[in-house]
Design an enzyme around this catalytic site. Structure first.
Site, PDB file in Angstrom:
ATOM      1  N   SER A  22       0.819  -1.204   0.000  1.00 37.27           N
ATOM      2  CA  SER A  22       0.000   0.000   0.000  1.00 37.27           C
ATOM      3  C   SER A  22       0.864   1.269   0.000  1.00 37.27           C
ATOM      4  O   SER A  22       0.561   2.229  -0.714  1.00 37.27           O
ATOM      5  CB  SER A  22      -0.920  -0.030   1.235  1.00 37.27           C
ATOM      6  OG  SER A  22      -1.580   1.185   1.384  1.00 37.27           O
ATOM      7  N   GLY A 104       9.388  -1.741  20.088  1.00 39.51           N
ATOM      8  CA  GLY A 104      10.817  -1.462  19.929  1.00 39.51           C
ATOM      9  C   GLY A 104      11.086  -0.706  18.639  1.00 39.51           C
ATOM     10  O   GLY A 104      11.780   0.322  18.631  1.00 39.51           O
ATOM     11  N   ASP A 128       1.001  -9.393  19.194  1.00 40.11           N
ATOM     12  CA  ASP A 128       0.729  -9.326  20.642  1.00 40.11           C
ATOM     13  C   ASP A 128      -0.423  -8.386  21.011  1.00 40.11           C
ATOM     14  O   ASP A 128      -0.988  -8.494  22.093  1.00 40.11           O
ATOM     15  CB  ASP A 128       1.987  -8.882  21.398  1.00 40.11           C
ATOM     16  CG  ASP A 128       3.167  -9.801  21.155  1.00 40.11           C
ATOM     17  OD1 ASP A 128       2.940 -10.975  20.807  1.00 40.11           O
ATOM     18  OD2 ASP A 128       4.315  -9.343  21.302  1.00 40.11           O
ATOM     19  N   MET A 170       1.372 -17.122  22.429  1.00 44.56           N
ATOM     20  CA  MET A 170       2.327 -16.004  22.478  1.00 44.56           C
ATOM     21  C   MET A 170       1.673 -14.743  23.049  1.00 44.56           C
ATOM     22  O   MET A 170       0.515 -14.756  23.470  1.00 44.56           O
ATOM     23  CB  MET A 170       2.855 -15.721  21.078  1.00 44.56           C
ATOM     24  CG  MET A 170       3.981 -16.640  20.662  1.00 44.56           C
ATOM     25  SD  MET A 170       4.641 -16.093  19.064  1.00 44.56           S
ATOM     26  CE  MET A 170       6.144 -17.051  19.011  1.00 44.56           C
ATOM     27  N   GLN A 252       1.904 -19.294  15.188  1.00 47.04           N
ATOM     28  CA  GLN A 252       0.961 -18.189  15.423  1.00 47.04           C
ATOM     29  C   GLN A 252       1.342 -16.922  14.651  1.00 47.04           C
ATOM     30  O   GLN A 252       0.540 -16.019  14.474  1.00 47.04           O
ATOM     31  CB  GLN A 252       0.941 -17.820  16.913  1.00 47.04           C
ATOM     32  CG  GLN A 252       0.414 -18.908  17.806  1.00 47.04           C
ATOM     33  CD  GLN A 252       0.779 -18.677  19.266  1.00 47.04           C
ATOM     34  OE1 GLN A 252       0.020 -18.100  20.017  1.00 47.04           O
ATOM     35  NE2 GLN A 252       1.955 -19.130  19.679  1.00 47.04           N
TER      36      GLN A 252
HETATM   37  P1  ADP Z   1       9.482  -5.045  18.139  1.00 45.52           P
HETATM   38  O1  ADP Z   1       9.504  -3.901  17.201  1.00 45.52           O
HETATM   39  O2  ADP Z   1       8.772  -6.235  17.569  1.00 45.52           O
HETATM   40  O3  ADP Z   1       9.002  -4.636  19.522  1.00 45.52           O
HETATM   41  P2  ADP Z   1      12.234  -5.136  19.154  1.00 45.52           P
HETATM   42  O4  ADP Z   1      11.875  -4.683  20.523  1.00 45.52           O
HETATM   43  O5  ADP Z   1      13.226  -6.239  19.047  1.00 45.52           O
HETATM   44  O6  ADP Z   1      10.986  -5.596  18.291  1.00 45.52           O
HETATM   45  O7  ADP Z   1      12.814  -3.865  18.372  1.00 45.52           O
HETATM   46  C1  ADP Z   1      13.178  -3.949  16.999  1.00 45.52           C
HETATM   47  C2  ADP Z   1      14.360  -3.067  16.729  1.00 45.52           C
HETATM   48  O8  ADP Z   1      14.021  -1.684  16.983  1.00 45.52           O
HETATM   49  C3  ADP Z   1      15.589  -3.295  17.605  1.00 45.52           C
HETATM   50  O9  ADP Z   1      16.373  -4.386  17.161  1.00 45.52           O
HETATM   51  C4  ADP Z   1      16.334  -1.986  17.433  1.00 45.52           C
HETATM   52  O10 ADP Z   1      17.026  -1.938  16.212  1.00 45.52           O
HETATM   53  C5  ADP Z   1      15.178  -0.977  17.383  1.00 45.52           C
HETATM   54  N1  ADP Z   1      15.002  -0.423  18.743  1.00 45.52           N
HETATM   55  C6  ADP Z   1      14.337  -0.970  19.780  1.00 45.52           C
HETATM   56  N2  ADP Z   1      14.450  -0.201  20.890  1.00 45.52           N
HETATM   57  C7  ADP Z   1      15.213   0.861  20.539  1.00 45.52           C
HETATM   58  C8  ADP Z   1      15.721   1.996  21.225  1.00 45.52           C
HETATM   59  N3  ADP Z   1      15.453   2.206  22.527  1.00 45.52           N
HETATM   60  N4  ADP Z   1      16.485   2.859  20.543  1.00 45.52           N
HETATM   61  C9  ADP Z   1      16.769   2.663  19.233  1.00 45.52           C
HETATM   62  N5  ADP Z   1      16.313   1.609  18.526  1.00 45.52           N
HETATM   63  C10 ADP Z   1      15.570   0.714  19.164  1.00 45.52           C
HETATM   64  O1  F6P Z   2       6.304  -9.884  19.605  1.00 46.86           O
HETATM   65  C1  F6P Z   2       5.890 -10.957  18.826  1.00 46.86           C
HETATM   66  C2  F6P Z   2       6.393 -12.262  19.392  1.00 46.86           C
HETATM   67  O2  F6P Z   2       5.963 -13.318  18.562  1.00 46.86           O
HETATM   68  C3  F6P Z   2       5.998 -12.539  20.858  1.00 46.86           C
HETATM   69  O3  F6P Z   2       4.670 -12.979  20.973  1.00 46.86           O
HETATM   70  C4  F6P Z   2       7.036 -13.543  21.264  1.00 46.86           C
HETATM   71  O4  F6P Z   2       7.267 -13.518  22.649  1.00 46.86           O
HETATM   72  C5  F6P Z   2       8.265 -13.077  20.516  1.00 46.86           C
HETATM   73  O5  F6P Z   2       7.809 -12.272  19.431  1.00 46.86           O
HETATM   74  C6  F6P Z   2       9.121 -14.187  19.984  1.00 46.86           C
HETATM   75  O6  F6P Z   2      10.249 -13.622  19.429  1.00 46.86           O
HETATM   76  P1  F6P Z   2      11.298 -14.435  18.531  1.00 46.86           P
HETATM   77  O7  F6P Z   2      10.674 -14.646  17.192  1.00 46.86           O
HETATM   78  O8  F6P Z   2      12.490 -13.548  18.478  1.00 46.86           O
HETATM   79  O9  F6P Z   2      11.537 -15.734  19.233  1.00 46.86           O
END
Ligand code: ADP
Ligand code: F6P
Length: 319
Positions: A22, A104, A128, A170, A252
């Site tokens: 999109s 993140g 999630d 999860m 999942q």
């Molecule tokens: P999700 O987006 O699924 O929550 P993560 O928590 O692993 O997954 O975050 C994905 C990526 O986002 C990290 O590997 C990093 O590159 C970036 N990121 C997460 N937290 C921060 C932070 N506090 N500052 C800068 N980049 C971040």
């Molecule tokens: O955030 C999505 C998720 O699938 C969670 O439900 C689970 O805890 C985690 O990611 C698993 O992460 P990974 O694929 O790094 O094992």
């Protein structure tokens, strides 16, 4: 705005491809050049950036995962990594960025916006459903459909053998998937991290249900509340049940996105581009009362999505 980049980061989810498609097609429609950035912030640092055409996104809406690929990048958390990422955006003349991911990834997007002034718009993508500012994130609907049909199947065999199944789903620290699945697939009990539980009262309830003529019991365990294996041991020991454990795991997170996730990704993708065009940066596209609305990333990240108490009541009444 003449050039927009898009990346998917963190844990993947069904519907990401619909959103990428999109963004790309909206850009082309608006005369903007779209750039696909491979493997999230990792690819941004490693300059894995390519111009995208309409054909590049053909036949992707029905595919699970993310064809741009996703990654977790520790380097992006460092100032050096961030500066390299910034230099690569400048090198390609990318003036706006769409980031699809979980908390993140959205934290990273907000950092690019607040610290370096990069125009960014976020799209919530995580099975999630723990992201504040949107009723649903991309991937949640597909994941729930998968979870519910898996429980339906387990239910069949559980009923044939009077067994008590503990099924782990999860959700990281969020009990939404478990709670929603408990209501819509039917479970005697659900254990989620947000709510204190009493093992004894769950066991008593299961015993009562068996006495009332039930031929099986399903207990859903959100992964954030503990391991289904540990609960299973306790249930067998204290309750004397014939227990079996199923950890649904990464199945999942895969699979073809549902119609709902396809339209959600398509809507969020288009509005993300429109917000960048209109100079409305530093926001996440959220689903609110069936409208796609912007929510400041600061607000998204500084709030915890509240537990849906109506679901708690429904799970209890229906069990
Ligand atoms: P999700 O987006 O699924 O929550 P993560 O928590 O692993 O997954 O975050 C994905 C990526 O986002 C990290 O590997 C990093 O590159 C970036 N990121 C997460 N937290 C921060 C932070 N506090 N500052 C800068 N980049 C971040
Ligand atoms: O955030 C999505 C998720 O699938 C969670 O439900 C689970 O805890 C985690 O990611 C698993 O992460 P990974 O694929 O790094 O094992």
């Amino acid at each position: 705005m003449k050039r927009i980049g898009i990346l998917t980061s963190g844990g993947d989810c069904p519907g990401m491809n619909a959103a990428i498609r999109s963004v790309v097609r909206t850009c082309l429609y608006e005369g903007i050049v779209p750039f696909g950035i491979e493997s999230g912030y990792k690819g941004l640092i490693e300059d894995k950036i390519t111009q995208m055409t309409s054909k590049d996104v053909a036949n992707t809406i029905q595919r699970g995962g993310t064809f741009l690929r996703s990654a977790r990048s520790m380097e992006f958390k460092t100032e050096e990594g961030q500066k390299t990422a910034l230099a690569n955006l400048e090198k390609h003349g990318i003036e706006g960025l769409v980031v699809i991911g979980g908390d993140g990834s959205l934290t990273g997007a907000n950092l690019l916006y607040t610290k370096y002034g990069v125009p960014v718009v976020g799209i919530p993508g995580s099975i999630d459903n723990d992201i504040y500012g949107t009723e649903l994130s991309l991937g949640v609907d597909t994941a729930l459909n998968t979870i519910v049909s898996s429980i339906d199947m387990i239910n069949d065999t559980a009923s044939s053998h009077d067994r008590t199944f503990l099924i782990e789903v999860m959700g990281r620290n969020c009990g939404y998937l478990a709670l929603m699945a408990a209501v819509t697939a039917g479970a005697e009990a659900v254990i989620i991290p947000e709510i204190k539980y009493s093992l004894e009262s769950i066991i008593d309830k299961i015993k009562r249900r068996y006495q009332e003529g039930k031929t099986r019991s399903i207990v859903l365990v959100a992964e954030g509340a503990g391991s289904a294996y540990d609960f299973g041991k306790a249930f067998a020991l204290i309750g004397g049940f014939d227990t079996r454990i199923t950890v649904l795991g990464h199945l999942q997170r895969g699979g073809s996105p549902t119609h709902f996730d396809r339209i959600l990704g398509t809507r969020m993708g288009m509005y993300a581009v429109k917000h960048l065009q209109d100079g409305k940066y530093g926001v996440m596209m959220g689903l609110c009362n069936n409208a796609i609305v912007p929510m400041p990333l600061e607000e998204v990240l500084s709030n915890k999505k509240p537990l849906n108490t109506e679901l708690l009541i429904l799970a209890d009444v229906m069990s």
